[in-house]
Scaffold this active site. Structure first.
Site, PDB file in Angstrom:
ATOM      1  CE1 TYR A 145       2.595  12.800   8.119  1.00 23.02           C
ATOM      2  CE2 TYR A 145       0.199  12.880   7.912  1.00 23.02           C
ATOM      3  CZ  TYR A 145       1.432  12.419   7.469  1.00 23.02           C
ATOM      4  OH  TYR A 145       1.497  11.591   6.380  1.00 23.02           O
ATOM      5  CE  LYS A 159       3.820  13.672   4.931  1.00 21.38           C
ATOM      6  NZ  LYS A 159       5.000  13.180   4.209  1.00 21.38           N
TER       7      LYS A 159
HETATM    8  N1  LIG Z   1       0.676   5.214   5.519  1.00 19.39           N
HETATM    9  C1  LIG Z   1      -0.149   6.214   5.339  1.00 19.39           C
HETATM   10  O1  LIG Z   1      -1.354   6.151   5.697  1.00 19.39           O
HETATM   11  C2  LIG Z   1       0.333   7.471   4.656  1.00 19.39           C
HETATM   12  C3  LIG Z   1      -0.621   8.328   4.077  1.00 19.39           C
HETATM   13  C4  LIG Z   1      -0.167   9.479   3.450  1.00 19.39           C
HETATM   14  C5  LIG Z   1       1.179   9.770   3.388  1.00 19.39           C
HETATM   15  N2  LIG Z   1       2.083   8.918   3.971  1.00 19.39           N
HETATM   16  C6  LIG Z   1       3.499   9.273   3.898  1.00 19.39           C
HETATM   17  O2  LIG Z   1       4.199   8.217   3.278  1.00 19.39           O
HETATM   18  C7  LIG Z   1       5.581   8.293   3.625  1.00 19.39           C
HETATM   19  C8  LIG Z   1       6.087   6.890   3.959  1.00 19.39           C
HETATM   20  O3  LIG Z   1       5.456   6.452   5.127  1.00 19.39           O
HETATM   21  P1  LIG Z   1       4.897   4.967   5.316  1.00 19.39           P
HETATM   22  O4  LIG Z   1       3.428   5.053   5.304  1.00 19.39           O
HETATM   23  O5  LIG Z   1       5.570   4.050   4.407  1.00 19.39           O
HETATM   24  O6  LIG Z   1       5.305   4.746   6.839  1.00 19.39           O
HETATM   25  P2  LIG Z   1       6.337   3.744   7.532  1.00 19.39           P
HETATM   26  O7  LIG Z   1       5.997   2.348   7.175  1.00 19.39           O
HETATM   27  O8  LIG Z   1       6.322   4.148   8.976  1.00 19.39           O
HETATM   28  O9  LIG Z   1       7.741   4.121   6.881  1.00 19.39           O
HETATM   29  C9  LIG Z   1       8.411   5.309   7.209  1.00 19.39           C
HETATM   30  C10 LIG Z   1       9.839   5.238   6.723  1.00 19.39           C
HETATM   31  O10 LIG Z   1      10.500   6.458   7.103  1.00 19.39           O
HETATM   32  C11 LIG Z   1      11.709   6.128   7.771  1.00 19.39           C
HETATM   33  N3  LIG Z   1      12.036   7.118   8.786  1.00 19.39           N
HETATM   34  C12 LIG Z   1      11.289   7.480   9.857  1.00 19.39           C
HETATM   35  N4  LIG Z   1      11.964   8.348  10.618  1.00 19.39           N
HETATM   36  C13 LIG Z   1      13.166   8.536  10.010  1.00 19.39           C
HETATM   37  C14 LIG Z   1      14.313   9.313  10.329  1.00 19.39           C
HETATM   38  N5  LIG Z   1      14.362  10.060  11.428  1.00 19.39           N
HETATM   39  N6  LIG Z   1      15.377   9.274   9.496  1.00 19.39           N
HETATM   40  C15 LIG Z   1      15.361   8.493   8.380  1.00 19.39           C
HETATM   41  N7  LIG Z   1      14.299   7.740   8.030  1.00 19.39           N
HETATM   42  C16 LIG Z   1      13.223   7.769   8.839  1.00 19.39           C
HETATM   43  C17 LIG Z   1      11.419   4.778   8.432  1.00 19.39           C
HETATM   44  O11 LIG Z   1      12.620   4.054   8.631  1.00 19.39           O
HETATM   45  P3  LIG Z   1      13.413   3.887  10.012  1.00 19.39           P
HETATM   46  O12 LIG Z   1      12.398   3.741  11.099  1.00 19.39           O
HETATM   47  O13 LIG Z   1      14.233   2.661   9.766  1.00 19.39           O
HETATM   48  O14 LIG Z   1      14.239   5.125  10.132  1.00 19.39           O
HETATM   49  C18 LIG Z   1      10.598   4.100   7.343  1.00 19.39           C
HETATM   50  O15 LIG Z   1      11.444   3.512   6.410  1.00 19.39           O
HETATM   51  C19 LIG Z   1       5.664   9.280   4.782  1.00 19.39           C
HETATM   52  O16 LIG Z   1       6.157  10.514   4.315  1.00 19.39           O
HETATM   53  C20 LIG Z   1       4.215   9.423   5.241  1.00 19.39           C
HETATM   54  O17 LIG Z   1       3.963  10.672   5.830  1.00 19.39           O
HETATM   55  C21 LIG Z   1       1.686   7.770   4.595  1.00 19.39           C
END
Ligand SMILES: NC(=O)c1ccc[n+]([C@@H]2O[C@H](COP(=O)([O-])OP(=O)(O)OC[C@H]3O[C@@H](n4cnc5c(N)ncnc54)[C@H](OP(=O)(O)O)[C@@H]3O)[C@@H](O)[C@H]2O)c1
Length: 259
Positions: A155, A159
């Site tokens: 992961y 990133k």
């Molecule tokens: N939350 C944190 O702490 C954090 C911190 C830094 C960066 N980020 C980044 O922020 C971004 C958004 O994540 P989030 O925090 O909002 O997490 P989240 O609530 O788990 O949302 C992730 C999204 O990605 C979609 N997704 C996952 N697998 C997929 C696949 N195989 N094909 C298409 N869509 C897929 C999910 O939809 P489905 O399950 O419906 O496919 C969901 O809409 C990510 O890139 C994550 O790495 C998050």
């Protein structure tokens, strides 16, 4: 003056940051293409935003770990005559544990989604953006991209790719009318921690509000900023990491990820 509606493609729009990005575009009157695997969630959001803001919405349920998904998706947009003005490569997930003990197929899926689909979609939409001298790309990276992350090795590395790729792209795009921005959030209250199995990690004891994180990323994208780090504490962490010895950074990340 009335603003012309343009279209934003948001991946990972069924949850977390993605739903907030979608709301921000809708509030500004932009049409949306919403992508993720859970069609029911996308349909629900699309209906709500259409009714609330009178925008056009297109829902495409797709698993972006399938390498055929980005070209299929793009063909569908071409057929519908949809021009993408804003691309938000937000879909992503994490895993946790020692790499040697993790399910290798899932680690490779992580790279397919966090790295390859993001690169593929960017490559598909960029030529038209450059040709019309207008477009914005927002890639969602992470603070994790600034250091090696033992026990979340793939992961963190994915990133690091997103940050370096976007920074380089932003430089190449100078003077084209197209910009690339990478948003680097710290721990944020979405489904991410649950999916990655890190809900109990010390890193997630205080998580940021996803609406504010998305708003910060959205505004940074509109300004054409290259790197967007939301929150004073995260900015300080990124700065400290820049001057810390790599050994210190990886020991720290290893401890936190194992906690
Ligand atoms: N939350 C944190 O702490 C954090 C911190 C830094 C960066 N980020 C980044 O922020 C971004 C958004 O994540 P989030 O925090 O909002 O997490 P989240 O609530 O788990 O949302 C992730 C999204 O990605 C979609 N997704 C996952 N697998 C997929 C696949 N195989 N094909 C298409 N869509 C897929 C999910 O939809 P489905 O399950 O419906 O496919 C969901 O809409 C990510 O890139 C994550 O790495 C998050």
């Amino acid at each position: 003056m009335q603003r012309t509606a343009q279209t934003a493609l948001v991946t990972g729009a069924s949850a977390g940051l993605g739903t907030h990005f979608a709301r921000l575009f809708a509030q500004d009157g932009h049409n949306l293409v919403l992508v993720a695997r859970r069609q029911d969630k996308l349909d629900q959001l699309a209906t709500e935003l259409r009714q609330m803001y009178g925008i056009h919405t297109t829902v495409i349920a797709a698993d972006l770990t399938d390498p055929k998904a980005p070209p299929h998706l793009y063909e569908e947009l071409m057929r519908a005559g949809i021009e993408v003005e804003f691309l938000v490569n937000n879909a992503g997930f994490g895993t946790s544990g020692a790499f040697a003990e993790l399910d290798l197929a899932r680690e490779l899926d992580l790279i397919e989604l966090n790295v390859k689909a993001l690169t593929h979609l960017t490559g598909l939409v960029l030529p038209a953006m450059i040709a019309r001298r207008s477009g914005r790309i927002l890639n969602v990276g992470s603070l994790a991209g600034f250091l090696p992350g033992p026990f979340m090795a793939t992961y963190y590395a994915s990133k690091a790719y997103v940050i370096n790729f976007t920074e380089a792209l932003a430089y190449e795009l100078r003077g084209t009318g197209v910009t690339a921005t990478v948003l680097c959030p710290g721990a944020t209250a979405t489904e991410f921690a649950h999916v990655a199995g890190v809900e109990n990690s010390a890193l997630f004891t205080s998580s940021a509000d996803p609406a504010s994180v998305a708003r910060y990323g959205y505004r940074s994208m509109l300004k054409g900023k290259t790197i967007a780090i939301p929150g004073a504490r995260n900015k300080l962490s990124a700065e400290s990491l820049r001057v810390s010895p790599r050994l210190v950074a990886r020991v720290l990340a290893g401890h936190l990820n194992k906690s």
